[in-house]
Write a protein that holds these residues in place. Sequence first.
Motif, mmCIF file in Angstrom:
data_model
loop_
_atom_site.group_PDB
_atom_site.id
_atom_site.type_symbol
_atom_site.label_atom_id
_atom_site.label_comp_id
_atom_site.label_asym_id
_atom_site.label_seq_id
_atom_site.Cartn_x
_atom_site.Cartn_y
_atom_site.Cartn_z
ATOM 1 N N GLY A 98 0.803 -1.182 -0.079
ATOM 2 C CA GLY A 98 0.146 -0.118 -0.077
ATOM 3 C C GLY A 98 0.813 1.318 -0.090
ATOM 4 O O GLY A 98 2.035 1.171 0.682
ATOM 5 N N GLU A 99 0.159 2.435 -0.469
ATOM 6 C CA GLU A 99 1.043 3.456 -0.526
ATOM 7 C C GLU A 99 1.583 4.012 0.987
ATOM 8 O O GLU A 99 2.691 4.678 0.911
ATOM 9 C CB GLU A 99 0.131 4.837 -0.963
ATOM 10 N N ASP A 100 0.740 3.691 1.991
ATOM 11 C CA ASP A 100 1.261 4.072 3.208
ATOM 12 C C ASP A 100 2.507 3.328 3.494
ATOM 13 O O ASP A 100 3.357 3.823 4.269
ATOM 14 C CB ASP A 100 0.050 3.739 4.239
ATOM 15 N N GLU A 101 2.600 2.170 3.348
ATOM 16 C CA GLU A 101 3.773 1.246 3.642
ATOM 17 C C GLU A 101 5.038 1.845 2.806
ATOM 18 O O GLU A 101 6.295 1.741 3.284
ATOM 19 C CB GLU A 101 3.560 -0.088 3.356
ATOM 20 N N VAL A 103 5.345 4.858 1.962
ATOM 21 C CA VAL A 103 5.696 6.130 2.302
ATOM 22 C C VAL A 103 6.463 5.842 3.669
ATOM 23 O O VAL A 103 7.533 6.656 4.131
ATOM 24 C CB VAL A 103 4.465 6.874 2.730
ATOM 25 N N ALA A 104 6.276 5.022 4.513
ATOM 26 C CA ALA A 104 6.932 4.780 5.946
ATOM 27 C C ALA A 104 8.382 4.280 5.434
ATOM 28 O O ALA A 104 9.418 4.845 6.020
ATOM 29 C CB ALA A 104 6.206 3.688 6.387
ATOM 30 N N ARG A 107 10.353 7.333 4.328
ATOM 31 C CA ARG A 107 10.754 8.091 5.647
ATOM 32 C C ARG A 107 11.819 7.204 6.317
ATOM 33 O O ARG A 107 12.878 8.090 6.698
ATOM 34 C CB ARG A 107 9.676 8.220 6.470
ATOM 35 N N LEU A 140 6.326 9.424 -4.992
ATOM 36 C CA LEU A 140 6.408 9.582 -3.839
ATOM 37 C C LEU A 140 7.767 10.035 -3.036
ATOM 38 O O LEU A 140 7.814 10.909 -2.106
ATOM 39 C CB LEU A 140 6.029 8.265 -3.015
#
Length: 147
Positions: A98-101, A103-104, A107, A140
């Motif tokens: 997923g995009e959230d994973e 992005v993490a 980071r 991203l």
Amino acid sequence: MPDPSLMEQLRADLTTARKDRDKLRTTTLSTFLSEVKNREIEQGRAVSDDDVRGLLTTAIKRRREASEQMRAGSRAELAEKEDQEAALLQAYLPPALGEDEVVAMIRDAVAGGASDVGGVMKAVMPHTRGRFDGKELNRLVREALAG
């Protein structure tokens, strides 16, 4: 007993497709396995599961691009066939991230000292290969570095 390798799984599924007279599956898997065989010949060694995953990713991308071109040329039936082949091959890859994973992960890479697009991509790509679109990953990374 250990899990079968990806190649063993592909070959077993091809045999099953032939027995079931599943034309789409048989053609798709036969074509893909011949691509794998060509890669083995190029490299002069047997391919690993990682090599096969890379080839799967490339094959899926090629089919999706072909599908877009078919739709642009008003050939919906051919586009649908390409989409079906891509979906069939996608089943052999690990689940998409997923995009959230992602992005993490970006980071974490930035926190780990990566300060440019190349450094972040180098840190994140091994974890996303075959599980997240490269163009989307690049977007991203650029957003994270800009913001």
